[in-house]
Motif scaffolding. Structure first.
Motif: not given
Lengths: 421, 421
Positions: A199, A203, A224, A396, A408, B218, B229, B391-394, B398
């Motif tokens: 991870d 991405d 993800p 998403h 993204t 998670r 994040g 958020s730091t996820q993509k 984001r």
């Protein structure tokens, strides 16, 4: 390969993809198109070599007794190779999603906040059978500015290896950053497990294959996952439906290609029109060779139908079988769909605008259709220019996915020395 | 509560939330605003009761020896209750995200495909300490048309229970579908485990609390998770930076509120300006009580700095401590940020447009800033009208999140009997 050696190899490929993704992310649309067209030319030039290596896989599959449908998926021929090459050229011609300004905010004087579309980084594709996925996936990922890691099925290893080599070599010669396409060259299934642990480098994971494969991946990674969903699709014929439209849609949604996710599995019919609709639709289904299973109310009208049991309402037949249920109201139809459906694609046939609006609002599916076949749920049909799949997840990506779903966003902020007060 | 009883209770609350979400999804912006304003009024009328119940939690926390900072987070007073109520009114006044046409496609004659914004369904919030989250979360979820399940920390149980009761009763009286706010009324931590298993009912999980809580969630659920994040943010002072701007931003990003995620942890300085910048910034940090740790090159110029060790570059101090590194080039700064950062918020100070553009393009973070403090990364500052987190996820969300991130989309297709050819 030793387990530790395999782990190191997958890790180093992923790290190399991550490095390449940084360079790829800042390439222009022109540069990327040039690379894609070079890939298409190289595939064209090496078509015979591709067919030669594919033949090895096909022979081995036949010897191993692989199911005919799977062997067919595995098989390439001149027409299929040409279609694959045309696919690359089509994607090259699409608008580049990268750089699009998604939001343009001006929250205060002297500060400019833009949310812009950027590549995700590294996308790993885990797939079974069809070798064309090697080329499709690399093409779409590159177009959206991403590096790609390809892990195909062992049955297509020779085909995938030669395809990956051809596109890699031609792409690098045309300016692609070295390492931006990574082919996991092993039939050792533990390579997948190694990949799922990365991870830090990967991405996004896109699995293409059986529901078991997808579920295994979802449960065993923090990366993800974007996947094509299961389709248990319905058509509801309302009391105010146009009969001719209803019959055409019911036949098309079931019969045009029964094995795909957006084909219909259950037909719901309002009780007021059941006596008129059911005999007519049964006749058409019988002509198409479709087996009909009905609820008790339906079987009162069409006694030739088999009995539908509880399990039928939640079965994705993927075949020429349909379950039919008579409902008392639009509300009952909506409740049935929300209970048994897979939130993929569901349709209403009606001339009543308020019934249509209620159905559109309350059916909780990725695609909701009025007076149209669920078979139309498709990225190409919708005008997205390509077909990555249809997502039944809600975050998403939902429904038909285009190139945007392989990207993204990021906020870029330009100030004049602005600070937080 | 018996384990099985708890499981059944959580399950029935989730199922009830799912039912309510269907009705909520089709409510108008006006109806939802009316509900939110009724909640605000009820909170205002019952302010004394809220403070009374909060006092019980605060006393218990003090007796149990809870850390002062946590006790402070737990504590409500008149001003905090008023701020909470104003928050509800502010959200009521925001534009409703539901119904927005995200894409309008006309792929063929007689068929109309729209991608529209719709609620997610059921959002579960798992949080610690601050009781205001009970109200904030319910408000934002309702505004975006979602039912909400609230699972707060045991230390705030009395406060959370009274807040949930007040908002629930007033919301239902104002027309909210019964069941749309679910308060998990137990201090039994296994309720969280039960909730994590309900992917059939819960569309999104939002954890708010420690990194451990978020990671636990998670790793133990198939429900999509949206989380705020970790922030390991950098500021890079380029060789072409304006000195005054650089100093202002470096002080603001570190000192204005050091304990938050968008505060700076590491300062990078180009070698050509290090001799000028470092003594000046060290003097300012010293005045602010900030401890400076430097790389060897930095300590040649500012020998009073402590030695920065490898671990410093990946430490989120959340405190008045800064690590400083001298870099040889813009490329080295970008590489350092991409290696050690948390892809949250990173800034460059420069007058050189091409350096700024390169930094914006190549730093792979949710927010990238030119001549501005990373502390500005915030939904309210960006003009999103509310602050759900960063958020730091993509995927899906984001950077700074607004109401849109609490929604999904669906395709609605209106045809005239269209079928797939």
């Amino acid at each position: 390969m030793e387990n530790n050696e395999l782990k190191q190899k997958v890790l180093s490929q992923a790290a190399s993809a991550k490095d390449a993704s940084r360079a790829l992310a800042v390439m222009t649309a022109q540069q990327k198109s040039k690379i894609l067209l070079a890939m298409a030319d190289a595939l064209s030039k090496n078509a015979k070599d591709i067919l030669f290596h594919n033949e090895i896989d096909v022979e081995a599959a036949k010897e191993a007794g692989l199911a005919a449908v799977l062997t067919d998926r595995l098989t390439l021929n001149e027409a299929r190779v040409n279609a694959m090459i045309q696919g690359v050229r089509d994607v090259a011609a699409l608008k580049d999603p990268v750089g699009e300004i998604v939001e343009d905010l001006k929250p205060a004087q002297n500060i400019d906040v833009k949310k812009i579309r950027v590549p995700l980084g590294v996308i790993a594709m885990i797939y079974e059978a069809r070798p064309n996925v090697t080329v499709d996936a690399a093409t779409l990922c590159l177009k959206a500015g991403n590096a790609v890691i390809l892990k195909g099925g062992s049955e297509a290893m020779n085909s995938n290896r030669i395809l990956a080599k051809i596109i890699y070599d031609s792409a690098v010669a045309a300016g692609m950053p070295a390492g931006a396409i990574q082919f996991i060259d092993t039939t050792d299934r533990s390579a997948v497990t190694e990949l799922l642990a990365l991870d830090k480098y990967v991405d996004l994971l896109i699995p293409r294959g059986s529901e078991e494969l997808v579920n295994f991946i979802r449960k065993n990674t923090l990366i993800p996952v974007l996947s094509h969903g299961k389709g248990l699709c319905h058509t509801y014929i309302d009391k105010d439906a146009d009969l001719k439209t209803a019959l055409e849609i019911a036949v098309n949604a079931k019969c045009q290609r029964p094995a795909v996710c957006n084909a219909m599995e259950t037909l719901l019919v309002h009780k007021d029109v059941a006596a008129e609709v059911l005999p007519a639709i049964c006749k058409l289904y019988s002509e198409e060779g479709v087996e009909v299973r009905g609820c008790p109310l339906a079987r009162n009208i069409i006694p030739e139908a088999k009995e539908a049991v509880e399990a039928d309402w939640s079965t994705e037949y993927h075949d020429k079988i349909i379950s039919i249920k008579v409902v008392n109201s639009l509300d009952e139809a909506i409740a049935h769909i929300n209970k048994y459906g897979s939130q993929h694609s569901d349709a209403i046939v009606t001339k009543d605008k308020s019934a249509a609006d209620k159905f559109l609002a309350q059916v909780d599916s990725a695609g909701v259709f009025v007076n149209a076949s669920t078979r139309l749920h498709d990225g190409s049909v919708f005008g997205l220019g390509c077909e990555i799949g249809i997502s039944t997840q809600k975050l998403h990506a939902r429904g038909a996915m285009g190139l945007k779903e392989l990207t993204t966003t990021k906020y870029i902020v330009r100030g004049q020395g602005n600070i937080r007060k």
